[in-house]
Design an enzyme around this catalytic site. Structure first.
Site, PDB file in Angstrom:
ATOM      1  N   CYS A  12       0.833  -1.212   0.000  1.00 49.51           N
ATOM      2  CA  CYS A  12       0.000   0.000   0.000  1.00 49.51           C
ATOM      3  C   CYS A  12       0.869   1.264   0.000  1.00 49.51           C
ATOM      4  O   CYS A  12       1.864   1.346   0.718  1.00 49.51           O
ATOM      5  CB  CYS A  12      -0.892  -0.005   1.236  1.00 49.51           C
ATOM      6  SG  CYS A  12      -1.921   1.462   1.369  1.00 49.51           S
TER       7      CYS A  12
ATOM      8  N   CYS B  57      -1.848  22.886   3.347  1.00 50.17           N
ATOM      9  CA  CYS B  57      -1.553  21.449   3.475  1.00 50.17           C
ATOM     10  C   CYS B  57      -0.346  21.076   2.624  1.00 50.17           C
ATOM     11  O   CYS B  57      -0.095  19.876   2.431  1.00 50.17           O
ATOM     12  CB  CYS B  57      -2.771  20.619   3.103  1.00 50.17           C
ATOM     13  SG  CYS B  57      -3.379  20.946   1.450  1.00 50.17           S
TER      14      CYS B  57
ATOM     15  N   ASP C 242      -7.272  29.226   2.864  1.00 51.76           N
ATOM     16  CA  ASP C 242      -7.030  27.792   3.101  1.00 51.76           C
ATOM     17  C   ASP C 242      -7.163  27.080   1.762  1.00 51.76           C
ATOM     18  O   ASP C 242      -8.106  26.329   1.535  1.00 51.76           O
ATOM     19  CB  ASP C 242      -8.062  27.278   4.122  1.00 51.76           C
ATOM     20  CG  ASP C 242      -7.862  25.804   4.458  1.00 51.76           C
ATOM     21  OD1 ASP C 242      -6.825  25.226   4.061  1.00 51.76           O
ATOM     22  OD2 ASP C 242      -8.755  25.230   5.114  1.00 51.76           O
TER      23      ASP C 242
ATOM     24  N   GLN D  58     -12.183  18.974   7.345  1.00 56.82           N
ATOM     25  CA  GLN D  58     -10.872  18.450   7.741  1.00 56.82           C
ATOM     26  C   GLN D  58     -11.036  16.994   8.147  1.00 56.82           C
ATOM     27  O   GLN D  58     -11.932  16.651   8.905  1.00 56.82           O
ATOM     28  CB  GLN D  58     -10.293  19.261   8.902  1.00 56.82           C
ATOM     29  CG  GLN D  58     -10.094  20.738   8.582  1.00 56.82           C
ATOM     30  CD  GLN D  58      -9.036  20.993   7.531  1.00 56.82           C
ATOM     31  OE1 GLN D  58      -8.214  20.118   7.238  1.00 56.82           O
ATOM     32  NE2 GLN D  58      -9.051  22.185   6.936  1.00 56.82           N
TER      33      GLN D  58
HETATM   34  C1  LIG Z   1      -8.585  22.926   1.948  1.00 53.79           C
HETATM   35  S1  LIG Z   1     -10.284  23.216   1.612  1.00 53.79           S
HETATM   36  C2  LIG Z   1     -10.641  24.385   2.878  1.00 53.79           C
HETATM   37  C3  LIG Z   1     -12.060  24.482   3.329  1.00 53.79           C
HETATM   38  C4  LIG Z   1     -12.331  25.178   4.653  1.00 53.79           C
HETATM   39  N1  LIG Z   1     -11.432  26.258   4.956  1.00 53.79           N
HETATM   40  C5  LIG Z   1     -12.340  24.172   5.791  1.00 53.79           C
HETATM   41  O1  LIG Z   1     -11.360  24.103   6.558  1.00 53.79           O
HETATM   42  O2  LIG Z   1     -13.332  23.431   5.926  1.00 53.79           O
HETATM   43  C6  LIG Z   1     -10.150  24.161   0.158  1.00 53.79           C
HETATM   44  C7  LIG Z   1     -11.465  24.611  -0.437  1.00 53.79           C
HETATM   45  O3  LIG Z   1     -11.175  25.472  -1.534  1.00 53.79           O
HETATM   46  C8  LIG Z   1     -12.134  25.246  -2.567  1.00 53.79           C
HETATM   47  N2  LIG Z   1     -11.484  25.757  -3.795  1.00 53.79           N
HETATM   48  C9  LIG Z   1     -10.548  25.182  -4.566  1.00 53.79           C
HETATM   49  N3  LIG Z   1     -10.138  26.033  -5.534  1.00 53.79           N
HETATM   50  C10 LIG Z   1     -10.839  27.178  -5.350  1.00 53.79           C
HETATM   51  C11 LIG Z   1     -10.850  28.451  -6.001  1.00 53.79           C
HETATM   52  N4  LIG Z   1     -10.047  28.740  -7.028  1.00 53.79           N
HETATM   53  N5  LIG Z   1     -11.681  29.386  -5.534  1.00 53.79           N
HETATM   54  C12 LIG Z   1     -12.501  29.155  -4.481  1.00 53.79           C
HETATM   55  N6  LIG Z   1     -12.521  27.985  -3.808  1.00 53.79           N
HETATM   56  C13 LIG Z   1     -11.701  27.015  -4.238  1.00 53.79           C
HETATM   57  C14 LIG Z   1     -12.420  23.761  -2.498  1.00 53.79           C
HETATM   58  O4  LIG Z   1     -13.688  23.478  -3.047  1.00 53.79           O
HETATM   59  C15 LIG Z   1     -12.353  23.510  -0.984  1.00 53.79           C
HETATM   60  O5  LIG Z   1     -13.633  23.649  -0.382  1.00 53.79           O
END
Ligand SMILES: C[S@@+](CC[C@H](N)C(=O)[O-])C[C@H]1O[C@@H](n2cnc3c(N)ncnc32)[C@H](O)[C@@H]1O
Length: 414
Positions: free
Chosen positions: A81, A365, A338, A241
């Protein structure tokens, strides 16, 4: 040159690199060695022979690191894996390795020497923490997990990283013909939702499949999650998360570093279902405002459902780019972002800093894209005001950082 693929070599293993391997050298070439630890002498089998580097799996340990432990999972072995990278390291060693990798990335990419810091442990231990696992399905419909850097599926009867019901889902006991994956997700309660991944419409482009069609096949359509005591109801396939203690730890780190004040205006970019939006809204109160921006309509719908009692906070659907950010009005006091693994990128960073917030909180991340984006901020006259890192993905090489950016004291404050 004759390929070394499959040959065995003896190696002295050096520092850990991003992605879960350690660096060694063989006949002048860099070797990325998996299943090894810094300081070890190992016999390794070459698994990839590229012009400029080799990859290898340590199959015999001649001189073991004091940090070495027996991997608790029978599938975490060379050639098996690929989900975990550091099962053979004690927990404190895993966190030391991750801190080293973050430090290297900041030195190499951002030309910044970080002050001493530790990767913080989250409650819950090294196993039994994943609240969501997407199992791969092979062409015969048998589920499992991908081998390292491979489309081959290792058939598993459980994944010890998963919480009960997710790591040992009964979905692993049957076949899923016609599926690309099978996902098990659990919230704070005992219910587990099973989601089927089927090939999405459209043609494969640049070696990539179109996004899967995902549908609930068993269990509730929504799961309960919480952040700092506030309950959310989230679509079972939506982002949250994955470590049960992560949302609280990151939200607390943002509050501690940004110190949002009553009446302040906050922008929360890449807001998901609004976990941080809600926490920040509680801090700024009804005299303030929080605007989240999120591209996934399902997450925006989740946010709408969950933020109803905080009318000064909302998540709007939008794709974050430099133009969208530059057009945000009125000027925010704080910006939180984020983004996914690819990071925000220098253009978006410059647009954020152009809004002249008093501070920026960046939840990341991927330390490499974080370092790149912090470098863009430093080039624009900002400074890294703080960095915390959390072991939100034990046993893997992944790590989460919360960085704070502040304008330099001599910068162009309004
Ligand atoms: C790492 S997650 C963070 C979500 C939130 N901060 C949390 O902790 O629950 C990243 C988020 O960014 C959104 N995303 C990705 N690319 C994006 C973009 N260009 N504009 C807006 N949102 C975006 C994804 O759909 C996702 O919900």
């Amino acid at each position: 040159m004759t390929s070394l693929l499959g040959s065995a070599v003896d190696l002295d293993v050096g520092a850990a690199a991003a992605g879960g391997s350690c660096v060694s050298r063989h006949e002048g070439r860099v070797v990325f060695v998996r299943h090894a630890l810094p300081g070890e002498r190992v016999r390794a089998v070459i698994t990839e022979d590229r012009e400029r580097f080799l990859r290898a799996d340590a199959v015999e340990i001649h001189a073991a690191s004091p940090d070495r432990v027996p991997p608790p999972c029978p599938y975490a072995r060379p050639g098996r894996c690929g989900g975990c990278d550091w099962q053979h390291a004690a927990g404190d060693a895993q966190r030391r390795i991750k801190a080293d990798v973050i430090r290297q990335q900041f030195t190499r990419i951002a030309r910044l020497e970080l002050p001493p810091f530790e990767v913080e442990e989250l409650p819950g231990g090294l196993l039994g923490w994943r609240t969501r696992i997407t199992y791969a399905v092979d062409p015969d419909g048998r589920p499992g997990l991908h081998r390292h850097r491979s489309h081959e599926v290792e058939h598993v009867d459980r994944c010890p990283l998963g919480v009960p019901g997710v790591g040992d889902t009964p979905a692993l006991e049957r076949t899923w013909p016609g599926h690309t994956g099978i996902e098990a997700a659990r919230g704070d309660g005992p219910e587990v939702t099973l989601l089927a991944h089927r090939p999405g419409p459209g043609r494969q482009a640049r070696g990539r499949r179109p996004p899967d069609r995902v549908s609930v096949v068993d269990g509730p359509a929504t799961v309960d999650r919480s952040v700092l005591g506030r309950r959310f109801e989230i679509g079972a396939g939506g982002f949250w998360q994955v470590h049960p203690a992560a949302a609280d730890a990151f939200a607390r780190a943002l509050l501690d570093s940004l110190e949002p004040q009553p009446g302040e205006r906050v922008v929360d970019l890449y807001a998901g279902a609004g976990a941080f939006t809600a926490v920040l809204a509680a801090a700024v109160g009804p005299a303030g405002s929080v605007l989240g921006v999120e591209s996934a309509s399902s997450a925006v719908a989740d946010a709408e459902r969950n933020l109803g009692d905080l009318p000064w906070a909302r998540v709007e659907r939008g794709r974050v780019d430099a133009g969208l950010v530059a057009g945000l009005a009125p000027r925010p006091d704080l910006v939180v972002l984020d983004p996914p693994r690819a990071g925000a990128g220098p253009d978006v960073m410059r647009a954020i800093l152009g809004l002249r917030p008093r501070a920026v909180g960046y939840v990341s991340c991927d330390p490499a894209t974080l370092a790149r984006d912090v470098a863009a901020a430093v080039d624009a006259g900002w400074q890294l005001g703080g960095l915390r890192a959390f072991d939100a993905f034990p046993m893997t090489s992944h790590v989460e950082c919360v960085a704070t950016l502040k304008p330099c004291a001599t910068g162009s404050e309004p």
